[in-house]
Design a protein around this motif. Structure first.
Motif, PDB file in Angstrom:
ATOM      1  N   PRO A  48     -15.014 -22.774  37.179  1.00 44.03           N
ATOM      2  CA  PRO A  48     -14.865 -24.235  37.244  1.00 44.03           C
ATOM      3  C   PRO A  48     -14.517 -24.679  38.664  1.00 44.03           C
ATOM      4  CG  PRO A  48     -13.572 -23.321  35.432  1.00 44.03           C
ATOM      5  CD  PRO A  48     -14.084 -22.169  36.222  1.00 44.03           C
ATOM      6  N   GLY A  49     -15.247 -25.657  39.147  1.00 40.11           N
ATOM      7  CA  GLY A  49     -14.976 -26.204  40.470  1.00 40.11           C
ATOM      8  C   GLY A  49     -15.520 -25.396  41.626  1.00 40.11           C
ATOM      9  N   ALA A  50     -16.209 -24.300  41.350  1.00 42.78           N
ATOM     10  CA  ALA A  50     -16.772 -23.470  42.421  1.00 42.78           C
ATOM     11  C   ALA A  50     -18.277 -23.314  42.189  1.00 42.78           C
ATOM     12  CB  ALA A  50     -16.106 -22.100  42.432  1.00 42.78           C
ATOM     13  N   ARG A  51     -18.991 -22.965  43.254  1.00 46.06           N
ATOM     14  CA  ARG A  51     -20.432 -22.778  43.092  1.00 46.06           C
ATOM     15  C   ARG A  51     -20.709 -21.471  42.356  1.00 46.06           C
ATOM     16  NH1 ARG A  51     -23.130 -19.333  46.597  1.00 46.06           N
ATOM     17  NH2 ARG A  51     -21.872 -18.516  48.306  1.00 46.06           N
ATOM     18  N   THR A  52     -21.820 -21.436  41.674  1.00 48.31           N
ATOM     19  CA  THR A  52     -22.231 -20.238  40.945  1.00 48.31           C
ATOM     20  C   THR A  52     -22.604 -19.163  41.955  1.00 48.31           C
ATOM     21  OG1 THR A  52     -23.062 -21.655  39.196  1.00 48.31           O
ATOM     22  CG2 THR A  52     -23.783 -19.373  39.179  1.00 48.31           C
ATOM     23  N   TYR A 166     -27.976 -17.547  47.951  1.00 48.77           N
ATOM     24  CA  TYR A 166     -27.815 -18.812  48.665  1.00 48.77           C
ATOM     25  C   TYR A 166     -28.489 -19.976  47.943  1.00 48.77           C
ATOM     26  CZ  TYR A 166     -26.008 -15.945  52.380  1.00 48.77           C
ATOM     27  OH  TYR A 166     -25.234 -15.059  53.096  1.00 48.77           O
ATOM     28  N   ARG A 167     -28.821 -19.791  46.684  1.00 50.70           N
ATOM     29  CA  ARG A 167     -29.444 -20.852  45.892  1.00 50.70           C
ATOM     30  C   ARG A 167     -28.669 -21.042  44.590  1.00 50.70           C
ATOM     31  NH1 ARG A 167     -35.625 -19.509  45.564  1.00 50.70           N
ATOM     32  NH2 ARG A 167     -35.650 -21.582  44.651  1.00 50.70           N
ATOM     33  N   PRO A 168     -27.457 -21.610  44.663  1.00 48.36           N
ATOM     34  CA  PRO A 168     -26.651 -21.769  43.448  1.00 48.36           C
ATOM     35  C   PRO A 168     -27.301 -22.695  42.422  1.00 48.36           C
ATOM     36  CG  PRO A 168     -25.618 -22.891  45.292  1.00 48.36           C
ATOM     37  CD  PRO A 168     -26.761 -22.095  45.848  1.00 48.36           C
ATOM     38  N   ASP A 169     -28.142 -23.629  42.869  1.00 46.58           N
ATOM     39  CA  ASP A 169     -28.827 -24.504  41.915  1.00 46.58           C
ATOM     40  C   ASP A 169     -29.803 -23.709  41.051  1.00 46.58           C
ATOM     41  OD1 ASP A 169     -27.439 -26.630  42.933  1.00 46.58           O
ATOM     42  OD2 ASP A 169     -29.037 -27.275  44.281  1.00 46.58           O
ATOM     43  N   THR A 170     -30.467 -22.728  41.648  1.00 51.96           N
ATOM     44  CA  THR A 170     -31.372 -21.869  40.879  1.00 51.96           C
ATOM     45  C   THR A 170     -30.577 -21.041  39.877  1.00 51.96           C
ATOM     46  OG1 THR A 170     -32.878 -21.746  42.764  1.00 51.96           O
ATOM     47  CG2 THR A 170     -33.136 -20.078  41.047  1.00 51.96           C
ATOM     48  N   LEU A 171     -29.425 -20.515  40.307  1.00 48.46           N
ATOM     49  CA  LEU A 171     -28.572 -19.745  39.397  1.00 48.46           C
ATOM     50  C   LEU A 171     -28.072 -20.631  38.255  1.00 48.46           C
ATOM     51  CD1 LEU A 171     -26.518 -17.721  42.032  1.00 48.46           C
ATOM     52  CD2 LEU A 171     -28.449 -16.916  40.665  1.00 48.46           C
ATOM     53  N   GLY A 173     -29.694 -23.088  37.056  1.00 52.10           N
ATOM     54  CA  GLY A 173     -30.869 -23.239  36.191  1.00 52.10           C
ATOM     55  C   GLY A 173     -31.037 -22.049  35.266  1.00 52.10           C
ATOM     56  N   PHE A 174     -30.745 -20.851  35.757  1.00 56.18           N
ATOM     57  CA  PHE A 174     -30.816 -19.661  34.905  1.00 56.18           C
ATOM     58  C   PHE A 174     -29.805 -19.758  33.766  1.00 56.18           C
ATOM     59  CE2 PHE A 174     -32.241 -16.977  38.796  1.00 56.18           C
ATOM     60  CZ  PHE A 174     -33.523 -17.497  38.694  1.00 56.18           C
ATOM     61  N   ILE A 175     -28.612 -20.255  34.083  1.00 58.21           N
ATOM     62  CA  ILE A 175     -27.578 -20.420  33.050  1.00 58.21           C
ATOM     63  C   ILE A 175     -28.007 -21.484  32.052  1.00 58.21           C
ATOM     64  CG2 ILE A 175     -25.197 -21.144  32.637  1.00 58.21           C
ATOM     65  CD1 ILE A 175     -24.550 -19.851  35.393  1.00 58.21           C
ATOM     66  N   ALA A 176     -28.552 -22.601  32.552  1.00 58.93           N
ATOM     67  CA  ALA A 176     -29.021 -23.668  31.658  1.00 58.93           C
ATOM     68  C   ALA A 176     -30.159 -23.167  30.772  1.00 58.93           C
ATOM     69  CB  ALA A 176     -29.479 -24.876  32.471  1.00 58.93           C
ATOM     70  N   GLY A 177     -30.977 -22.255  31.292  1.00 63.53           N
ATOM     71  CA  GLY A 177     -32.093 -21.715  30.516  1.00 63.53           C
ATOM     72  C   GLY A 177     -31.659 -20.923  29.299  1.00 63.53           C
ATOM     73  N   THR A 178     -30.428 -20.426  29.302  1.00 60.87           N
ATOM     74  CA  THR A 178     -29.934 -19.676  28.143  1.00 60.87           C
ATOM     75  C   THR A 178     -29.575 -20.594  26.988  1.00 60.87           C
ATOM     76  OG1 THR A 178     -27.635 -19.736  28.880  1.00 60.87           O
ATOM     77  CG2 THR A 178     -28.976 -17.863  29.615  1.00 60.87           C
ATOM     78  N   GLY A 179     -29.318 -21.869  27.300  1.00 55.58           N
ATOM     79  CA  GLY A 179     -28.907 -22.813  26.260  1.00 55.58           C
ATOM     80  C   GLY A 179     -27.428 -22.738  25.944  1.00 55.58           C
ATOM     81  N   LEU A 180     -26.679 -21.916  26.671  1.00 59.25           N
ATOM     82  CA  LEU A 180     -25.241 -21.809  26.445  1.00 59.25           C
ATOM     83  C   LEU A 180     -24.517 -22.974  27.101  1.00 59.25           C
ATOM     84  CD1 LEU A 180     -24.726 -18.013  27.192  1.00 59.25           C
ATOM     85  CD2 LEU A 180     -24.860 -19.105  24.961  1.00 59.25           C
ATOM     86  N   SER A 181     -23.499 -23.472  26.448  1.00 60.45           N
ATOM     87  CA  SER A 181     -22.675 -24.532  27.008  1.00 60.45           C
ATOM     88  C   SER A 181     -21.425 -23.887  27.578  1.00 60.45           C
ATOM     89  CB  SER A 181     -22.302 -25.538  25.915  1.00 60.45           C
ATOM     90  OG  SER A 181     -21.391 -26.461  26.441  1.00 60.45           O
TER      91      SER A 181
END
Length: 188
Positions: A48-52, A166-171, A173-181
Motif C-alpha cells: 500500500p502506498g508504494a509502486r509495484t 521499470y514499468r510498474p503500470d504494466t505490473l 496490469g498483470f495483477i488486474a488481469g488476475t481479477g483479484l481485489s
C-alpha cells in the motif's frame, strides 16, 4: 503481499506469430542439442502506498545427466531473504503448490523466519498468480528468436525482466488481469 512463481527457459524459442511471404512458411533454425536450462523465480511485490515491484533470481543449469534442472528450496529461500533485506518489512507470500514449495525442508526454512507468512494458491490455478503474466510477456518477447548460447539467453531474459522492473503500470496490469481485489479493507 508478494506473489511468487518460477519458469524455465531453453534455447528452443517459444512459438510466435510472424509475417512471411505467401506460400513460404518462415523457419527458425534451432540446434537439436541439449544445452542446459535457465530457471527463473520471480516475485511481484504489492505494498500500500508504494509502486509495484518485480524481483527475480536466475540460475543456469548446465546440460548433463544427474544435474538438477530446476530451482531447489535453498534457491527460493535465498530470493525471499534477499527481498526481505531489500524491503525491511514482514512478507506475506502467495505461491503455488510446487513440490519444493510444500516440502518438509521448505516448511523448516519457513518456520525459521518469523517475518514470513506463506499462503498457497488453490491447486491448478495459475490464473490467480500475476507472475504467470510476467512469464507470458517475457516469452512472447522472445518468440521465434533462436539463441546460440545459454549465456546469451540468460542476458536476454535478464534484460526483459529488468525492463519490466521499470514499468510498474504494466505490473499493475498483470495483477488486474488476475481479477483479484487487493484493496485494503477499511473499518466502518
Amino acid at each position: 503481499m508478494y506473489f511468487e512463481d518460477e519458469a524455465g527457459f531453453t534455447r528452443r524459442p517459444p512459438r510466435g506469430r510472424t509475417w512471411g511471404r505467401r506460400g513460404r512458411t518462415p523457419v527458425v533454425t534451432v540446434s537439436g542439442r541439449r544445452s542446459g536450462l535457465l530457471s527463473v523465480a520471480g516475485l511481484i511485490a504489492v505494498r500500500p502506498g508504494a509502486r509495484t515491484r518485480l524481483c527475480h533470481r536466475l540460475i543456469t543449469h548446465p546440460a548433463g545427466k544427474g544435474q538438477r534442472r530446476s530451482m531447489g528450496e535453498r534457491d527460493f529461500i535465498a530470493l525471499i531473504d534477499g527481498v526481505h533485506q531489500l524491503v525491511k518489512a514482514p512478507i506475506v507470500l502467495v505461491w503455488d503448490r510446487l513440490n519444493t514449495h510444500v516440502s518438509r525442508t521448505m516448511d523448516e526454512l519457513i518456520a525459521q523466519r518469523t517475518w514470513l507468512t506463506v499462503f498457497l494458491l488453490p491447486a491448478y490455478s495459475p490464473d490467480f498468480n500475476p507472475v504467470e503474466w510476467v512469464w507470458a510477456h517475457v516469452k512472447r518477447s522472445l518468440a521465434n528468436l533462436a539463441v546460440m548460447a545459454l549465456d546469451r539467453l540468460e542476458a536476454l531474459v535478464r534484460n526483459r525482466l529488468k525492463r519490466l522492473q521499470y514499468r510498474p503500470d504494466t505490473l499493475d496490469g498483470f495483477i488486474a488481469g488476475t481479477g483479484l481485489s487487493l484493496d485494503i479493507p477499511t473499518s466502518p
